[in-house]
Design a protein around this motif. Structure first.
Motif, PDB file in Angstrom:
ATOM      1  N   LYS A   8     -28.583 -67.416 122.005  1.00  0.00           N
ATOM      2  CA  LYS A   8     -27.439 -67.120 122.448  1.00  0.00           C
ATOM      3  C   LYS A   8     -26.235 -66.253 121.815  1.00  0.00           C
ATOM      4  CE  LYS A   8     -26.707 -70.176 126.301  1.00  0.00           C
ATOM      5  NZ  LYS A   8     -25.998 -71.414 126.905  1.00  0.00           N
ATOM      6  N   LYS A   9     -25.533 -65.916 122.016  1.00  0.00           N
ATOM      7  CA  LYS A   9     -24.476 -65.348 121.069  1.00  0.00           C
ATOM      8  C   LYS A   9     -23.996 -66.450 120.146  1.00  0.00           C
ATOM      9  CE  LYS A   9     -20.009 -62.946 121.588  1.00  0.00           C
ATOM     10  NZ  LYS A   9     -19.005 -62.049 122.296  1.00  0.00           N
ATOM     11  N   LYS A  13     -28.099 -64.599 114.829  1.00  0.00           N
ATOM     12  CA  LYS A  13     -29.094 -63.468 115.079  1.00  0.00           C
ATOM     13  C   LYS A  13     -28.982 -62.262 114.156  1.00  0.00           C
ATOM     14  CE  LYS A  13     -28.390 -63.028 119.465  1.00  0.00           C
ATOM     15  NZ  LYS A  13     -27.233 -63.909 119.475  1.00  0.00           N
ATOM     16  N   SER A  86     -27.779 -55.922 119.101  1.00  0.00           N
ATOM     17  CA  SER A  86     -27.232 -55.889 120.372  1.00  0.00           C
ATOM     18  C   SER A  86     -27.758 -55.178 121.472  1.00  0.00           C
ATOM     19  CB  SER A  86     -25.599 -55.337 120.242  1.00  0.00           C
ATOM     20  OG  SER A  86     -24.902 -56.196 119.220  1.00  0.00           O
ATOM     21  N   SER A 121     -29.476 -61.035 122.879  1.00  0.00           N
ATOM     22  CA  SER A 121     -28.581 -62.446 123.031  1.00  0.00           C
ATOM     23  C   SER A 121     -28.729 -62.915 124.456  1.00  0.00           C
ATOM     24  CB  SER A 121     -26.955 -62.017 123.213  1.00  0.00           C
ATOM     25  OG  SER A 121     -26.740 -61.696 121.751  1.00  0.00           O
TER      26      SER A 121
END
Length: 136
Positions: A8-9, A13, A86, A121
């Motif tokens: 998740k955001k 990452k 992204s 994400s």
């Protein structure tokens, strides 16, 4: 070889990716490239790494993104490591299209000795099997 960093955001990452980029820059005998949607990593990665932003070229969707990546790889056979941050912001949140993109890219890479790493994400449980196969 394609590898995904998923989560998740806000789960770190990009930090993992930046560390991988720095390590590759120090150990690679070829060129290291990092692709992002918008300029955010300029001061986080070594200056020896080629940093590219897809927003400058208007890249949207997995069809255009595939052409962009294969063009980068075809233009320089000395690329040993390619990092993409992204991914879903560039290609979109259509997980099935993302899976098809990964399979097509994997075939295009073929026997080339290049490591390709994407940040994604999303939780692994959300992703289809075609995407999960690349989680490393």
């Amino acid at each position: 070889m394609i590898k995904l960093i998923v989560g998740k955001k806000g789960t770190g990452k990009t930090k993992v990716l930046v560390d991988m980029v720095a390590k590759a820059a120090n150990t690679s005998n070829g060129n290291v490239v990092c692709i992002e949607k918008e300029p955010k990593l300029t001061f986080d990665i070594p200056s020896s790494v080629r940093l590219m932003e897809t927003c400058k070229d208007g890249i949207t969707g997995y069809g255009e993104f595939y052409g962009y990546i294969t063009g980068v790889l075809s233009g320089n056979f000395d690329i040993t490591d390619l990092f993409i941050d992204s991914t879903l912001k560039i290609g979109g949140r259509d997980y099935e299209a993302f899976g098809a993109f990964l399979e097509k890219l994997n075939k295009a890479i073929g026997s080339r000795d290049v490591n390709v790493v994407f940040t994604v994400s999303a939780e692994a449980e959300e992703l289809p099997a075609s995407v999960k196969a690349y989680i490393g």
